[in-house]
Design a protein around this motif. Sequence first.
Motif, PDB file in Angstrom:
ATOM      1  N   THR A 188       0.198  -1.095   0.208  1.00 21.34           N
ATOM      2  CA  THR A 188       0.308  -0.033  -0.265  1.00 21.34           C
ATOM      3  C   THR A 188       1.342   1.394   0.049  1.00 21.34           C
ATOM      4  O   THR A 188       1.643   0.929   0.037  1.00 21.34           O
ATOM      5  N   LYS A 189       0.505   2.440  -0.186  1.00 20.78           N
ATOM      6  CA  LYS A 189       1.055   3.993  -0.495  1.00 20.78           C
ATOM      7  C   LYS A 189       0.795   4.358   0.915  1.00 20.78           C
ATOM      8  O   LYS A 189      -0.580   4.166   1.693  1.00 20.78           O
ATOM      9  N   ARG A 190       1.491   4.326   1.793  1.00 19.04           N
ATOM     10  CA  ARG A 190       2.013   4.503   3.007  1.00 19.04           C
ATOM     11  C   ARG A 190       1.190   6.941   2.936  1.00 19.04           C
ATOM     12  O   ARG A 190       2.270   7.430   2.437  1.00 19.04           O
ATOM     13  N   ILE A 191       1.060   6.862   4.388  1.00 16.27           N
ATOM     14  CA  ILE A 191       0.634   8.484   4.832  1.00 16.27           C
ATOM     15  C   ILE A 191       0.949   8.427   6.371  1.00 16.27           C
ATOM     16  O   ILE A 191       0.981   7.748   6.814  1.00 16.27           O
ATOM     17  N   ILE A 192       2.070  10.150   6.194  1.00 14.23           N
ATOM     18  CA  ILE A 192       2.955   9.580   6.633  1.00 14.23           C
ATOM     19  C   ILE A 192       2.920  11.105   7.833  1.00 14.23           C
ATOM     20  O   ILE A 192       3.245  11.997   7.064  1.00 14.23           O
ATOM     21  N   PRO A 193       2.464  11.057   8.761  1.00 16.85           N
ATOM     22  CA  PRO A 193       1.648  12.741   9.240  1.00 16.85           C
ATOM     23  C   PRO A 193       3.614  12.503  10.147  1.00 16.85           C
ATOM     24  O   PRO A 193       4.461  11.544  10.654  1.00 16.85           O
ATOM     25  N   CYS A 194       3.580  13.922   9.934  1.00 12.28           N
ATOM     26  CA  CYS A 194       5.698  14.127  10.754  1.00 12.28           C
ATOM     27  C   CYS A 194       4.989  15.198  11.794  1.00 12.28           C
ATOM     28  O   CYS A 194       4.599  16.202  11.790  1.00 12.28           O
ATOM     29  N   LEU A 195       5.514  15.057  13.282  1.00  8.89           N
ATOM     30  CA  LEU A 195       5.852  15.716  13.906  1.00  8.89           C
ATOM     31  C   LEU A 195       7.347  16.503  14.048  1.00  8.89           C
ATOM     32  O   LEU A 195       8.112  15.863  14.334  1.00  8.89           O
ATOM     33  N   ASP A 196       7.345  17.482  14.407  1.00 13.36           N
ATOM     34  CA  ASP A 196       8.723  18.578  15.011  1.00 13.36           C
ATOM     35  C   ASP A 196       8.983  18.005  16.611  1.00 13.36           C
ATOM     36  O   ASP A 196       7.692  18.702  16.596  1.00 13.36           O
ATOM     37  N   ILE A 197       9.891  18.516  16.675  1.00  9.48           N
ATOM     38  CA  ILE A 197       9.682  17.957  17.895  1.00  9.48           C
ATOM     39  C   ILE A 197      10.818  19.262  18.794  1.00  9.48           C
ATOM     40  O   ILE A 197      12.086  19.346  18.249  1.00  9.48           O
ATOM     41  N   LYS A 198      11.007  19.341  20.397  1.00  9.45           N
ATOM     42  CA  LYS A 198      11.827  20.941  20.679  1.00  9.45           C
ATOM     43  C   LYS A 198      11.563  20.214  21.752  1.00  9.45           C
ATOM     44  O   LYS A 198      10.658  20.287  22.662  1.00  9.45           O
ATOM     45  N   ASP A 199      12.447  20.370  22.746  1.00 11.01           N
ATOM     46  CA  ASP A 199      12.645  20.111  24.033  1.00 11.01           C
ATOM     47  C   ASP A 199      11.860  18.963  24.032  1.00 11.01           C
ATOM     48  O   ASP A 199      11.374  18.689  25.202  1.00 11.01           O
ATOM     49  N   GLY A 200      11.509  17.915  23.756  1.00 11.92           N
ATOM     50  CA  GLY A 200      10.438  16.331  24.007  1.00 11.92           C
ATOM     51  C   GLY A 200       9.722  17.343  23.887  1.00 11.92           C
ATOM     52  O   GLY A 200       8.135  15.952  24.350  1.00 11.92           O
ATOM     53  N   ARG A 201       8.871  18.045  23.211  1.00 10.05           N
ATOM     54  CA  ARG A 201       7.539  18.915  23.109  1.00 10.05           C
ATOM     55  C   ARG A 201       7.246  18.753  21.474  1.00 10.05           C
ATOM     56  O   ARG A 201       8.168  19.378  20.877  1.00 10.05           O
ATOM     57  N   THR A 202       5.800  18.232  21.307  1.00  9.79           N
ATOM     58  CA  THR A 202       5.705  18.970  20.639  1.00  9.79           C
ATOM     59  C   THR A 202       5.457  20.019  19.315  1.00  9.79           C
ATOM     60  O   THR A 202       4.568  21.253  20.633  1.00  9.79           O
ATOM     61  N   VAL A 203       5.779  20.903  18.568  1.00  9.38           N
ATOM     62  CA  VAL A 203       5.758  22.075  18.002  1.00  9.38           C
ATOM     63  C   VAL A 203       5.327  23.032  16.737  1.00  9.38           C
ATOM     64  O   VAL A 203       4.117  21.524  16.901  1.00  9.38           O
ATOM     65  N   LYS A 204       4.217  23.831  17.083  1.00  9.93           N
ATOM     66  CA  LYS A 204       2.962  24.293  16.356  1.00  9.93           C
ATOM     67  C   LYS A 204       2.004  23.885  17.123  1.00  9.93           C
ATOM     68  O   LYS A 204       1.682  22.905  17.674  1.00  9.93           O
TER      69      LYS A 204
END
Lengths: 258, 193
Positions: free
Chosen positions: A3-19
């Motif tokens: 299958t084609k893959r759907i990939i969420p990307c999470l930016d991490i700063k100091d162990g926490r998600t940003v945005k």
Amino acid sequence: MLTKRIIPCLDIKDGRTVKGVQFENIRDAGDPVELAKWYAQQGADELVFLDITATNEGRKTFAQLVRDIARHIDIPFTVGGGIGSVADVEVLLQNGADKVSINSSAIKNPQLVEELARHFGSQCVTVAIDTKYTEATGWKVYTRAGTVETEHRTVDWAKQVVGLGAGEILLTSMNNDGTKAGFALDITREVAQAVSVPVIASGGAGRMEHFADAFLKAHADAALAASLFHFRELAIPDLKQYLKQQGVEVRLHQDLHD
Amino acid sequence: MDLVIVDYKAGNVQSVQFALERLGVQATLSSDAETIKAADKVIFPGVGQAASAMGQLKSRNLDKLLPTLEQPFFGVCLGMQLLCRHSEEGDTDLLNIIPLPVKHFETDLKVPHMGWNQLEGLQSPLFNGINEKEYVYYVHSYYVPVSEFTIAQTSYPEPFSAALQYKNFYAAQFHPEKSGPAGSQILKNFLAL
């Protein structure tokens, strides 16, 4: 069928998600583990965690976080950001990461790709390529978070790193990133056809049709997005249903419960 | 139950251990022959390159031990390939527990075979509660052809062995520890053998 893959990307700063991630049913949306578990339940096929921490202290926090993620989620994940050596990768893989993504350090030292492939196998080495098009230069590779133009043509660089042992390419178009106007189909198709390894399209996703285009027109193997998912502009189960209707092979698994 | 994960510095042992923890099972990591021999069940993970993994096994004398084991044994990914006779990867002689070759994918499709693909032809208690065409996660460039020991298949594009069984030796090419609830069920089934 694969299958084609759907990939969420999470930016991490100091162990926490940003945005500012907006989720009603998550106790702490700044907690990458909570968010990762939720995405896994939603049917994400993989996750990418990008460490944008600049400090050494933050890097240690990230390694600990990788361990927490591996402990709690049961789908594969890739980690990237600031990886510059075999030793860096060893720490991340030992803590349970499935793949690592390298970007600027591959530009600085292409042999690193070969070393990583030899030590850990190509299957866990993703090379991230930030690319930008201008009339004058065509598609070129950029480094240092997309601030510095390199001498590499994008397709040539992709072929070079695959030759050195990269097992996957994560291709981000800086022209498209943040525009929500769709992925860069031309360069994605060109890279996907030029290399023998899977290619992840990144940058520009705004609507479900954009994912269908990335898979059907540009032949990407996977597509990555961040804010589109984080801000709940697009739900993964809806996206996958849509893709299936469009004739894209996707994993609609048995447990898409919330 | 005394469950041991073979730790020979060529595996995603951590991921397998965490997956078992999520099932409420504590496993011991070990490369010690006596500990492994005494275990009720043994899990043998592996990622990376066949020749270097065989080197790690030999340096711990595990290449002699593993073929003699009689308890339920579960090889995962490279851990499955290492049970076979010979791999095209680095022209490497393997443990030769299951007399099968390991071949490189020769296809126009992308290699590594990476992502979620379907299980078919399930025929083992290892797949109790698993539906035909269930998705599991793969990442590999080498495969074991379908044989009399095949207990599940996946196609890429031709059918290959998704899982094998020979006597007490079970093995999966996919990663049950990374295959969501279906993968957890398969691990649970192994623990129940």
